[in-house]
Design a protein around this motif. Structure first.
Motif, PDB file in Angstrom:
ATOM      1  N   TRP A  62       0.867  -1.204   0.000  1.00 42.86           N
ATOM      2  CA  TRP A  62       0.000   0.000   0.000  1.00 42.86           C
ATOM      3  C   TRP A  62       0.893   1.239   0.000  1.00 42.86           C
ATOM      4  CZ3 TRP A  62      -5.508   0.521   1.559  1.00 42.86           C
ATOM      5  CH2 TRP A  62      -5.900   1.833   1.836  1.00 42.86           C
ATOM      6  N   GLN A  87       0.320   5.411  -0.582  1.00 49.05           N
ATOM      7  CA  GLN A  87      -0.587   6.522  -0.882  1.00 49.05           C
ATOM      8  C   GLN A  87       0.212   7.797  -1.088  1.00 49.05           C
ATOM      9  OE1 GLN A  87      -3.803   6.999   1.873  1.00 49.05           O
ATOM     10  NE2 GLN A  87      -4.854   8.521   0.607  1.00 49.05           N
ATOM     11  N   VAL A 132      -4.000   5.788  -3.971  1.00 48.41           N
ATOM     12  CA  VAL A 132      -3.320   4.637  -3.378  1.00 48.41           C
ATOM     13  C   VAL A 132      -2.882   3.692  -4.495  1.00 48.41           C
ATOM     14  CG1 VAL A 132      -3.593   2.578  -1.938  1.00 48.41           C
ATOM     15  CG2 VAL A 132      -4.588   4.747  -1.217  1.00 48.41           C
ATOM     16  N   LEU A 163      -1.686   0.055  -5.158  1.00 45.99           N
ATOM     17  CA  LEU A 163      -1.627  -1.278  -4.556  1.00 45.99           C
ATOM     18  C   LEU A 163      -0.768  -2.157  -5.450  1.00 45.99           C
ATOM     19  CD1 LEU A 163      -5.400  -1.736  -3.625  1.00 45.99           C
ATOM     20  CD2 LEU A 163      -3.540  -0.948  -2.125  1.00 45.99           C
ATOM     21  N   THR A 187      -6.848  -5.727   2.479  1.00 46.21           N
ATOM     22  CA  THR A 187      -6.693  -4.510   1.685  1.00 46.21           C
ATOM     23  C   THR A 187      -8.044  -3.866   1.387  1.00 46.21           C
ATOM     24  OG1 THR A 187      -4.665  -5.362   0.681  1.00 46.21           O
ATOM     25  CG2 THR A 187      -5.797  -3.574  -0.477  1.00 46.21           C
ATOM     26  N   LEU A 245      -9.382  -0.219   2.462  1.00 47.71           N
ATOM     27  CA  LEU A 245      -9.898   0.755   1.499  1.00 47.71           C
ATOM     28  C   LEU A 245     -11.267   1.262   1.924  1.00 47.71           C
ATOM     29  CD1 LEU A 245      -8.952  -0.995  -1.877  1.00 47.71           C
ATOM     30  CD2 LEU A 245      -7.990   1.142  -1.005  1.00 47.71           C
ATOM     31  N   VAL A 261      -7.704   4.476  -6.618  1.00 48.77           N
ATOM     32  CA  VAL A 261      -6.838   3.320  -6.432  1.00 48.77           C
ATOM     33  C   VAL A 261      -6.226   2.908  -7.774  1.00 48.77           C
ATOM     34  CG1 VAL A 261      -6.728   0.898  -5.678  1.00 48.77           C
ATOM     35  CG2 VAL A 261      -8.300   2.493  -4.545  1.00 48.77           C
TER      36      VAL A 261
END
Length: 721
Positions: A9, A11, A17, A19, A42, A46, A56
Motif C-alpha cells: 500500500w 498513498q 493509493v 496497490l 486490503t 480501502l 486506487v
C-alpha cells in the motif's frame, strides 16, 4: 495485522493509493491463500479509509501482472470439497465486487501478462491500461484446463462485450491476446509504452474520473447486444448451442458446455446472482475428473517439459546459429521457415538450386499472409526471408552447427546426403534426421560421429505443430540431447525425448489408433459409426479421415518394413485385423488416400465429400454391431496399452513425455490429459483400467491384454506419475 501481506500500500500526496501485488513466496502472483487474506485486509482498509482516498491503482511488482488461480488447489479438488470450494469462490468474488463498488475510481496498471484470475481482477477495475510488451498476453484460458473463470470473469465479460462476443472471443476457446489485440477486443482501454508512463497514466485517469463506476453499475445499463430474454438474442441461442455441439462432436468436454450455460443464465439476472450461477458450474467442473486430467497435462506436465525436465544435466546452454536443412520439400521448407522465424540463419539445400528456391518460396508465402493480416511488418518479413539461403552446393553448409536432414524415408538416400556435408559443417555440429519411423541407431552408422547424431521428428505442418520428438540412438551422446532440447526451445517447440525404435513413440502409437478403426471396418461395422466413435472419444480428426490425409500407402510401407524387421530378428508377426482392409483398399480398389483422389472418402477436385459407398458394399455387414462404448475404447485403449509397452521397452523416458507427446503430436483426446493420465483417471484408477482391458481382450483379441507392469502397478495401488 497480516504476517505476510502480498499487497503493498503506497498513498501519494494526491490521495491516490497504489496497490502493488507481490507474493514474496512465488515468482508469480496467484490466487492462493496469501492472496485471499491479503485482498481481504486490503479491501477492508480501502473501505475504512475511503474518505481519505482519491482513487486506487492496482499493479504488480512481478514480470507478469497476475498468473491466475491456484492450480495446486484446483487440481486436488474432489467432490467432497465442493462446499469449501463454493465458499472460496464466493469470497473471491465478494472481494472484487467490494473493490469495484468502493465509490472511488479504480484503475488497473497491467505491467505484464494477465491471464485467468489475473484478468478477472483487472475486469473488476473501472479502467485498464496495459504495458505494450510483445510477450504479454491477456485472456481467460480456463477452458483449456477444463474449467471456467472463477472470480466473475463470465459475468463481467458478458456485460462488457455482449453475450456473443464474450463467448466467441474470450470464453469458449480461451484465446490469449497480445496487448494490441486485447485493446481491439475491448479487454483493455489503452496501452502505455513504458512502465513509468503506465503508472502515470493510471494515476492521471483516476484523478480525472472521481465518479467512475462500472458500466453495469450505471443507471440504464443494458448488456451489449441484449439479453436472452430478448427475441433476437433468444433466437441466436440454438445456433450457438448447435455450433458448440458441432465443435465438440460429442467429446467428453464439459467445460465449454458449462461456460455457455453460465453465460446465458447469468446474463438474465443481476451481477451478484449471476456470479452464484458461475460458481455452481465451476465447482462441478473443478471436482470432476476431466479438469484434473487437463490440469495435470497442460499445466504440470507441460511445466516439467518446458523447464527442461527431459534435458540431461551438466551441459551448458547451447544456442544454434547457422542451420543446414537438407531437402526443400514440404517438411524441409517448414523446418527452414521455423528456424528463420526464430532468428537463425538457414542454408536450405536440395538437388538443384531451383528445388531449393521453391522450398524458400514456402516461407515467402507464409510471411506474405502474415503481413496481409497485420501480424507481421513488411520489414520483419523481409528479415525472415533474408535468413534463408537456397543452394545445391554442399560447400555452402560450411560452418553450420546443426544439420537437419529432411529427405525421403530411404536409409540409402539419407546416408548419401550426410556423406556430402559431414566434412563441411562445424566439427562438433549436431547431425539430425527428421525421420518419422526409421531407427536412429541404424541411420547413425552412416556418419563418422554417431555420438553427435540424433533424431528430430517434426510434425506437419511444421509452422503450426508445437511438438518436436527428439530420438536418441544407441551412441547418441547426452551433450547432443542437451543441444537438441535447447534448439527445440530456441525455435519455440515443445520437446519430448524418447528412445530409439521403429516408429519411436508418436508414429508407433498413433498407428494403433488407426489400425483399430480400420479393423472395425473389416469386422463389418458401419464406417460412419467408426468415424463417430472417434469423434465422440474426443479425437480431433476421425480415424478414417486422418488415414486418408496420411495416405494409405505410407502406413502399409511402414507395416511391411516393421514385419520384415521382426521376422529377420527371429520374432513372430501377429497379423492385425486392419491389414486385409488396407491391402484391399490399395490393391483391389486403387484407393490410396486423399493425395491420390480416392480413399475411405470420396473426393472431387481435392475436396473431401462423403465416405466411399464401396465401403458398405465390400466391408459392411448389415446388422453387425458392438457396443458403441467398446468402439470408442478400442481406439483409446489400443494407444494407452502400447504406450505402457513403450515405457517397458525404454522408448519412453517419462510420464510427461508420454502425456504431452500424445496430446500435441498425435491428437490423443485433450479431456484425458494424455495417454497415461487417461489410465490414471479411468473410473476405478489403474485397477479399473486393467479390468476393462481384460474385457476388451476377451471380446476383441489378446492385443488388449494389459502388460504385466501395468497389472503390478495396479496391484500396488500406484499411478503413472
Amino acid at each position: 495485522m497480516l504476517d505476510k501481506n502480498m499487497i503493498r500500500w503506497e498513498q501519494g500526496s494526491d490521495g491516490v493509493v497504489v496497490l502493488t501485488l507481490d507474493d514474496p513466496g512465488q515468482l508469480v502472483n496467484t490466487m492462493n491463500q496469501t492472496y485471499v487474506d491479503s485482498m481481504e485486509a486490503t479491501v477492508a482498509r480501502l473501505e475504512a479509509e475511503r474518505e481519505t482516498l482519491a482513487g486506487v491503482v492496482l499493479t504488480s511488482a512481478k514480470k507478469s501482472f497476475f498468473a491466475g488461480g491456484d492450480i495446486g488447489l484446483m487440481s486436488r479438488a474432489r467432490p467432497k470439497d465442493a462446499a469449501e470450494l463454493s465458499e472460496l469462490c464466493t469470497v473471491l468474488k465478494s472481494q472484487l465486487r467490494r473493490l469495484e463498488t468502493l465509490g472511488r475510481p479504480v484503475a488497473a496498471a497491467l505491467n505484464g501478462t494477465a491471464l485467468g484470475g489475473g484478468l478477472e481482477i483487472a475486469l473488476a477495475c473501472h479502467h485498464r491500461i496495459a504495458l505494450d510488451l510483445p510477450g504479454s498476453r491477456f485472456g481467460l484460458p480456463e477452458v483449456t484446463l477444463g474449467l471456467l473463470p472463477g472470480a466473475g470473469g463470465v459475468s463481467r465479460t458478458v456485460r462488457l462485450l455482449g453475450l456473443q462476443d464474450a463467448l466467441a472471443d474470450v470464453l469458449l476457446k480461451g484465446q490469449q491476446y497480445r496487448p494490441q489485440e486485447a485493446l481491439t477486443k475491448g479487454l483493455v482501454h489503452e496501452l502505455a509504452p513504458t512502465r513509468e508512463e503506465l503508472l502515470a497514466r493510471a494515476r492521471q485517469w483516476v484523478l480525472a474520473h472521481p465518479d467512475a463506476a462500472q458500466p453495469w453499475d450505471t443507471k440504464g445499463f443494458r448488456i451489449p447486444g441484449g439479453t436472452p430474454s430478448q427475441p433476437e438474442v433468444a433466437a441466436s441461442l440454438p445456433v450457438l448451442s448447435a455450433q458448440l455441439r458441432k465443435h465438440l462432436r460429442g467429446a467428453n468436454m464439459p467445460a465449454p458446455r458449462n461456460i455457455l450455460a453460465a453465460a446465458v443464465e447469468s446474463a438474465q439476472v443481476g451481477l451478484e446472482a449471476g456470479q452464484k450461477i458461475e460458481t455452481s458450474y465451476l465447482v462441478e467442473l473443478m471436482t470432476g475428473q476431466v479438469s484434473t486430467n487437463m490440469m495435470q497435462a497442460f499445466f504440470y506436465d507441460m511445466q516439467h517439459i518446458n523447464s527442461g525436465g527431459s534435458r540431461p544435466d551438466g551441459y551448458p546452454r547451447h544456442t544454434a546459429r547457422r542451420v543446414g536443412v537438407l531437402g526443400a520439400g514440404m517438411m524441409g521448407a517448414g523446418i527452414a521457415y521455423s528456424c528463420a522465424r526464430s532468428g537463425l540463419l538457414v542454408v536450405l539445400k536440395d538437388v538443384s538450386h531451383d528445388a531449393a528456391r521453391k522450398g524458400k518460396a514456402y516461407s515467402e508465402r507464409l510471411v506474405g499472409k502474415a503481413v496481409a493480416r497485420g501480424r507481421l511488418t513488411r520489414e520483419a518479413a523481409d528479415e525472415i526471408i533474408a535468413r534463408i539461403v537456397p543452394t545445391e552446393d554442399p560447400a555452402d553448409l560450411d560452418g553450420c552447427d546443426l544439420v537437419i536432414e529432411a529427405v525421403f524415408e530411404d536409409p540409402g538416400v539419407k546416408r548419401r546426403v550426410f556423406g556430402e556435408i559431414e566434412g563441411v559443417v562445424a566439427p562438433d555440429a549436431v547431425l539430425a534426421s527428421n525421420t518419422s519411423t526409421l531407427p536412429i541407431t541404424g541411420l547413425a552408422k552412416g556418419v563418422t560421429r554417431p555420438e553427435d547424431f540424433i533424431g528430430l521428428h517434426f510434425f506437419s505442418p511444421v509452422d503450426k505443430m508445437p511438438l518436436l520428438e527428439i530420438i536418441t540412438g544407441e551412441k547418441t551422446g547426452p551433450h547432443t540431447v542437451a543441444k537438441a532440447v535447447d534448439f527445440a526451445r530456441q525455435i519455440g517447440k515443445t520437446p519430448i525425448v524418447v528412445g530409439d525404435s521403429r516408429g519411436f513413440f508418436t508414429s508407433r502409437v498413433i498407428s494403433k489408433f488407426i489400425d483399430e478403426a480400420v479393423a472395425m471396418v473389416g469386422e463389418g461395422l458401419h464406417p460412419a459409426s467408426v468415424e463417430q466413435a472417434g469423434s465422440q472419444a474426443g479425437y480431433p480428426t476421425p480415424p478414417l479421415r486422418l488415414l486418408d490425409e496420411l495416405t494409405l500407402t505410407l502406413p502399409r510401407k511402414i507395416r511391411d518394413e516393421t514385419r520384415a524387421a521382426v521376422l529377420a530378428e527371429g520374432g513372430q508377426w501377429r497379423p492385425h485385423g486392419s491389414e486385409q482392409v488396407m491391402d484391399r483398399m490399395i490393391d483391389e480398389f486403387g484407393r490410396g488416400g486423399r493425395s491420390s483422389g480416392a480413399g475411405f472418402y470420396e473426393y472431387t477436385e481435392g475436396t473431401r465429400k462423403s465416405l466411399w459407398p464401396g465401403l458398405y458394399e465390400h466391408f459392411t455387414v448389415p446388422g453387425r454391431e458392438i457396443p458403441f462404448e467398446d468402439m470408442k475404447e478400442r481406439m483409446l485403449f489400443a494407444e494407452a496399452l502400447d504406450t505402457v509397452r513403450c515405457l517397458d521397452e525404454g522408448v519412453l523416458r517419462s510420464v510427461p513425455d508420454a502425456n504431452v507427446g500424445s496430446l500435441l503430436g498425435i491428437g490423443f483426446p485433450a479431456w484425458t490429459g494424455g495417454v497415461l493420465q487417461y489410465i490414471n483417471g479411468y473410473p476405478g484408477g489403474l485397477p479399473g483400467f486393467v479390468t476393462r482391458a481384460r474385457v476388451l481382450a476377451a471380446r476383441y483379441g489378446e492385443r488388449f491384454e494389459p502388460p504385466a507392469s501395468l497389472v503390478a502397478k495396479a496391484e500396488r495401488g500406484e499411478r503413472y506419475a
